[in-house]
Design an enzyme around this catalytic site. Structure first.
Site, PDB file in Angstrom:
ATOM      1  N   HIS A 135      51.874  90.460  13.309  1.00 10.09           N
ATOM      2  CA  HIS A 135      52.003  88.991  12.804  1.00 10.09           C
ATOM      3  C   HIS A 135      51.709  87.901  13.686  1.00 10.09           C
ATOM      4  O   HIS A 135      51.316  88.362  14.897  1.00 10.09           O
ATOM      5  CB  HIS A 135      53.494  88.944  12.312  1.00 10.09           C
ATOM      6  N   ASP A 165      48.079  82.363  12.449  1.00 11.63           N
ATOM      7  CA  ASP A 165      47.785  82.569  10.944  1.00 11.63           C
ATOM      8  C   ASP A 165      46.939  81.430  10.617  1.00 11.63           C
ATOM      9  O   ASP A 165      45.916  81.805   9.773  1.00 11.63           O
ATOM     10  CB  ASP A 165      49.334  82.451  10.261  1.00 11.63           C
TER      11      ASP A 165
END
Length: 377
Positions: A135, A165
């Site tokens: 992540h 992200d």
């Protein structure tokens, strides 16, 4: 309404966005915000369950959506037909998944050599970590970026999932798509984009990598821009709210000190004085409310701003004047950025299902058979 009004520099560019977590839709949103026709491809069950209800997710604005079973040979054949009529594909699977489904770059370039195939992952398409899960926090950790974030003497603090992200992933992918589209004008051929969040996060910190090597930048929380210096930090006010102070240059600092009525302050150029200077500033800022300080600094060059809650930001006079926020379908959201002066406002309607796929190469009769078979929704 089957067709949205697309305006802007990307009008006429068709994008197939394979559904995935936030960075993928964010890249698609950035393209749709500037005129691209984005068709989001989701699971059949997801689209069927939603029915005709608009998708309120901000990152789906200005798009259309369909459901397609990519584990079905008919679904794969339909996707290839869509790709044959597209300019861009956004794919966010782990390396090798698209190839196993039969929709990898080679598969799609066989039907459309001009296709720009944008791939986004955390670790990239190769390297020891490529097949593993991760992540944002993992990608910025391995890039070295996370080690630089946080206050002195405290553990590294991730900035939500913005750097990996969205900035290092979604935005870099959208940038790569634009580069490939420009190149295609010269070569006539599409290109594969390998957008890795670990790479993107590292690139965003280019200045600081050099700073560490040159000795200009020290451990986290000890530097001019990372809360090490009292002239670049946040301070609590009398009502428990906060101000952001960025009075870096001497002339801005002079205004701040004058407006606050402070005298006999320690020399800010001497790092040894930073703790004492910070305490003087903190004590002073705690003496008035945020609104009172806003009135003091309004219209000045002291570089002091209120730390607004997200619910407050749309109402700030500057944001209102610029139209920084808009409301679409009852959802308040940031307006498209950057601005391209003279381009009409974009249709930011929430995503709805696209029923007529004839312009994408699937005639109504073919689409009806696929829907009857449960392959298309």
């Amino acid at each position: 309404m089957e067709q949205m009004s697309r305006k802007g520099p990307l009008a006429g560019v068709r994008v197939l966005e394979l559904a995935g977590l936030a960075p993928g839709p964010f890249a698609g949103m950035m393209l749709a915000d500037h005129g691209a026709e984005v068709l989001r491809v989701e699971r059949v069950s997801t689209v069927a369950a939603a029915g005709e209800a608009p998708r309120r997710d901000v990152m789906d604005r200005g798009k259309r959506t369909i459901g397609l079973d990519l584990k079905s040979p008919d679904g794969v054949a339909a996707f290839k037909e869509l790709a044959a009529h597209a300019d861009v594909v956004i794919e966010v699977f782990r390396p090798g998944v698209a190839e196993r489904l039969g929709i990898g770059p080679d598969d799609l370039h066989a039907v459309n050599p001009r296709l720009v195939y944008g791939r986004m992952t955390g670790w990239g398409q190769d390297g020891p970590l490529a097949p593993t899960a991760g992540h944002d926090i993992d990608y910025i950790a391995v890039s070295g970026v996370l080690s630089m974030l946080g206050r002195a003497g405290e553990k590294p603090t991730p900035p939500i999932n913005i750097l990996g992200d969205f900035a290092g992933g979604g935005l870099m992918l959208a940038y790569g798509v634009l580069l490939a589209l420009i190149e295609r004008e010269r070569t006539g051929r599409g290109r594969v984009i390998d957008a890795a969040m670990v790479d993107g996060a590292a690139t965003l910190f280019a200045m600081f990598y050099h700073g560490v090597q040159s000795g200009f930048w020290g451990p986290r929380g000890t530097n001019l821009l990372d809360t090490g210096s009292p002239v670049y930090d946040t301070y609590e006010t009398a009502d428990g709210k906060y101000l952001a102070v960025g009075a870096l240059e001497p002339q801005f600092w002079a205004q701040l000190v004058s407006l606050m009525g402070l005298t006999d302050l320690p020399d800010r150029e001497d790092r040894a004085n930073w703790p004492a200077l910070r305490e003087r500033l903190a004590e002073a800022f705690r003496s008035r409310t945020r609104a009172e300080w806003e009135a003091v600094f309004d219209g000045t060059d002291a570089c002091v701003s209120p730390v607004l809650e997200m619910s407050e930001a749309p109402g700030h006079p500057h944001n209102r004047a610029r139209g920084t926020f808009v409301e679409v379908g009852g959802v308040r959201q940031p307006a498209p950025a950057p601005r391209l002066l003279g381009v009409p406002e974009q249709d930011l309607s929430p995503a709805t299902r696209l029923a007529d796929l004839s312009a994408w190469g699937l005639p109504d009769e073919t689409a009806a058979k696929l829907r009857e078979a449960g392959v298309l929704a």
